[in-house]
Design an enzyme around this catalytic site. Structure first.
Site, PDB file in Angstrom:
ATOM      1  N   GLN A  95       0.820  -1.213   0.000  1.00  0.00           N
ATOM      2  CA  GLN A  95       0.000   0.000   0.000  1.00  0.00           C
ATOM      3  C   GLN A  95       0.846   1.251   0.000  1.00  0.00           C
ATOM      4  O   GLN A  95       2.074   1.212   0.174  1.00  0.00           O
ATOM      5  CB  GLN A  95      -0.910  -0.011   1.224  1.00  0.00           C
ATOM      6  CG  GLN A  95      -0.159  -0.118   2.551  1.00  0.00           C
ATOM      7  CD  GLN A  95      -1.082  -0.366   3.720  1.00  0.00           C
ATOM      8  OE1 GLN A  95      -1.172   0.464   4.636  1.00  0.00           O
ATOM      9  NE2 GLN A  95      -1.786  -1.514   3.710  1.00  0.00           N
ATOM     10  N   HIS A  97       0.348   5.755   1.020  1.00  0.00           N
ATOM     11  CA  HIS A  97      -0.506   6.839   1.510  1.00  0.00           C
ATOM     12  C   HIS A  97      -0.137   8.136   0.790  1.00  0.00           C
ATOM     13  O   HIS A  97       1.046   8.403   0.545  1.00  0.00           O
ATOM     14  CB  HIS A  97      -0.329   7.045   3.006  1.00  0.00           C
ATOM     15  CG  HIS A  97      -0.515   5.799   3.818  1.00  0.00           C
ATOM     16  ND1 HIS A  97      -1.678   5.068   3.813  1.00  0.00           N
ATOM     17  CD2 HIS A  97       0.331   5.158   4.669  1.00  0.00           C
ATOM     18  CE1 HIS A  97      -1.547   4.041   4.618  1.00  0.00           C
ATOM     19  NE2 HIS A  97      -0.339   4.064   5.147  1.00  0.00           N
ATOM     20  N   GLU A 114       3.824   8.315   8.751  1.00  0.00           N
ATOM     21  CA  GLU A 114       3.706   7.512   9.961  1.00  0.00           C
ATOM     22  C   GLU A 114       5.064   6.989  10.419  1.00  0.00           C
ATOM     23  O   GLU A 114       6.053   7.063   9.679  1.00  0.00           O
ATOM     24  CB  GLU A 114       2.760   6.332   9.720  1.00  0.00           C
ATOM     25  CG  GLU A 114       3.193   5.422   8.595  1.00  0.00           C
ATOM     26  CD  GLU A 114       2.082   4.464   8.143  1.00  0.00           C
ATOM     27  OE1 GLU A 114       0.936   4.605   8.601  1.00  0.00           O
ATOM     28  OE2 GLU A 114       2.372   3.585   7.320  1.00  0.00           O
ATOM     29  N   HIS A 172       4.730   0.446   1.005  1.00  0.00           N
ATOM     30  CA  HIS A 172       5.119  -0.311   2.195  1.00  0.00           C
ATOM     31  C   HIS A 172       4.110  -1.402   2.498  1.00  0.00           C
ATOM     32  O   HIS A 172       3.021  -1.449   1.920  1.00  0.00           O
ATOM     33  CB  HIS A 172       5.264   0.619   3.401  1.00  0.00           C
ATOM     34  CG  HIS A 172       3.983   1.309   3.783  1.00  0.00           C
ATOM     35  ND1 HIS A 172       3.539   2.457   3.162  1.00  0.00           N
ATOM     36  CD2 HIS A 172       3.025   1.009   4.707  1.00  0.00           C
ATOM     37  CE1 HIS A 172       2.393   2.837   3.675  1.00  0.00           C
ATOM     38  NE2 HIS A 172       2.054   1.964   4.627  1.00  0.00           N
ATOM     39  N   ARG A 192      -4.462   0.674  -1.736  1.00  0.00           N
ATOM     40  CA  ARG A 192      -3.908  -0.677  -1.903  1.00  0.00           C
ATOM     41  C   ARG A 192      -3.391  -0.843  -3.319  1.00  0.00           C
ATOM     42  O   ARG A 192      -4.103  -0.594  -4.293  1.00  0.00           O
ATOM     43  CB  ARG A 192      -4.967  -1.741  -1.620  1.00  0.00           C
ATOM     44  CG  ARG A 192      -5.455  -1.803  -0.197  1.00  0.00           C
ATOM     45  CD  ARG A 192      -6.274  -3.068   0.038  1.00  0.00           C
ATOM     46  NE  ARG A 192      -7.090  -2.928   1.241  1.00  0.00           N
ATOM     47  CZ  ARG A 192      -8.377  -2.579   1.252  1.00  0.00           C
ATOM     48  NH1 ARG A 192      -9.003  -2.396   0.098  1.00  0.00           N
ATOM     49  NH2 ARG A 192      -9.030  -2.462   2.371  1.00  0.00           N
TER      50      ARG A 192
END
Length: 321
Positions: A95, A97, A114, A172, A192
């Site tokens: 996936q 972001h 993150e 990642h 995804r």
């Protein structure tokens, strides 16, 4: 003003396990239990206050009424972080972001940068972080269609205590057998790229978001992953270690053997997440009740609550913006 203990929100994604319930005291009838959202104002999983004046209300509601609890660094009136425990019994999807600009334009919420702190990892466990070599959308589309994406992905061995910083745009995936604490922007946007052709509980393949993913991902091969040199500072009764500092949050790991003192200033809230052991948080204000905690519990400390002290024997994460 008081210390706020937070109730978690559970997620039963198909790749989850049972460790959060068995080892971290997450009493919820989910099987599997993939994630617990420990500190969240996101509408997909808002934290609820477990004590005191605001018991039973969401953290989002309380912060809307008391924006001063966030601190002067937070200028938009919303908690900027979301904190989770993640139990990957099976591998997560590959996936990516988006960054803030793309996410606000297309999803009307924050992007997601993150960090992961690895709580435990099975022998031989790994994670996906970027690509082995430079790729193109055409290469990736063909690889996904033929089930050969794996040959392009960079895999990293994972060990307990590792720290990984994952900026937006980094492809990642958490591998099977990895248990982590995740600190991220307050967002629930995930694209995804590949999901191993798995079926959900309704017998359908989960949706992929390839076209959006290739618009936001870093396709270069220079995404080196090294454990940064980390320095543990020792003090009487505790040690502390800076795990990550970025524009969105700062995370420290504190090992408390007797006591740890710190200040919560008017600039930022702080969040305490207990990873091991037990203890109590107290302030110098006699009108504020001390808060006991144990492994798996999370507390929100409003900005300006002042001088605080953690007593006990515990490993905690301390997060602020």
């Amino acid at each position: 003003m008081e210390i706020l203990k937070l109730q978690f929100v559970g997620k039963d994604y198909l790749w989850g396990g049972t460790r959060l319930r068995e080892e971290y005291g997450k009493k919820i009838d989910f099987n599997p239990l993939a994630e617990t959202w420990e500190c969240s104002v996101h509408p997909d999983g808002p934290s609820v206050i477990a004590n005191g004046e605001f018991k039973g209300r969401t953290l989002a509601e309380v912060l809307k009424e008391h924006p001063e609890y966030l601190g002067s660094k937070v200028t938009n009136g919303e908690l900027p972080v979301l904190i989770k425990f993640i139990d990957a019994k099976k591998a997560l999807s590959v996936q990516v972001h988006p960054n803030d600009e793309y996410a606000w334009q297309h999803e009307h919420q924050n992007g997601k940068t993150e960090m992961w702190y690895v709580l435990d990892a099975a022998e031989g466990a790994n994670l996906i972080y970027g690509f082995q070599h430079k790729v193109t959308p055409e290469i990736l589309r063909k690889a996904v269609a033929t089930g050969r994406l794996d040959r392009h992905l960079q895999k990293i061995k994972v060990h307990k205590g590792d720290v990984f910083y994952i900026p937006s745009g980094t492809v990642h995936g958490i591998g099977a057998g990895v248990l982590i604490a995740e600190i991220q922007e307050s967002s629930n946007v995930t694209y995804r790229v590949y999901d191993y052709d798995r079926l959900d509980k309704n017998g359908k393949k989960r949706e992929l978001h390839f076209d959006k993913a290739v618009q936001v991902m870093n396709m270069n091969d220079n995404q080196t992953v090294k454990q940064k040199l980390r320095m543990v500072k020792y003090y009487p009764g505790c040690s502390r270690e800076l795990l990550c500092r970025c524009k969105y949050f700062e995370t420290e790991r504190i090992q408390v053997t007797k006591g740890f003192s710190f200040s919560v200033l008017n600039t930022s809230f702080q969040v305490i997440v207990c990873l091991e052991g037990y203890g109590e948080v107290e302030t110098m204000d006699e009108e504020i009740k001390p808060m006991r905690f144990q492994k798996g519990e999370t507390m929100f400390l409003p900005a300006s609550i002042g001088r605080c002290r953690i007593l006990g024997e515990a490993e905690v994460l301390k997060i602020r913006c």
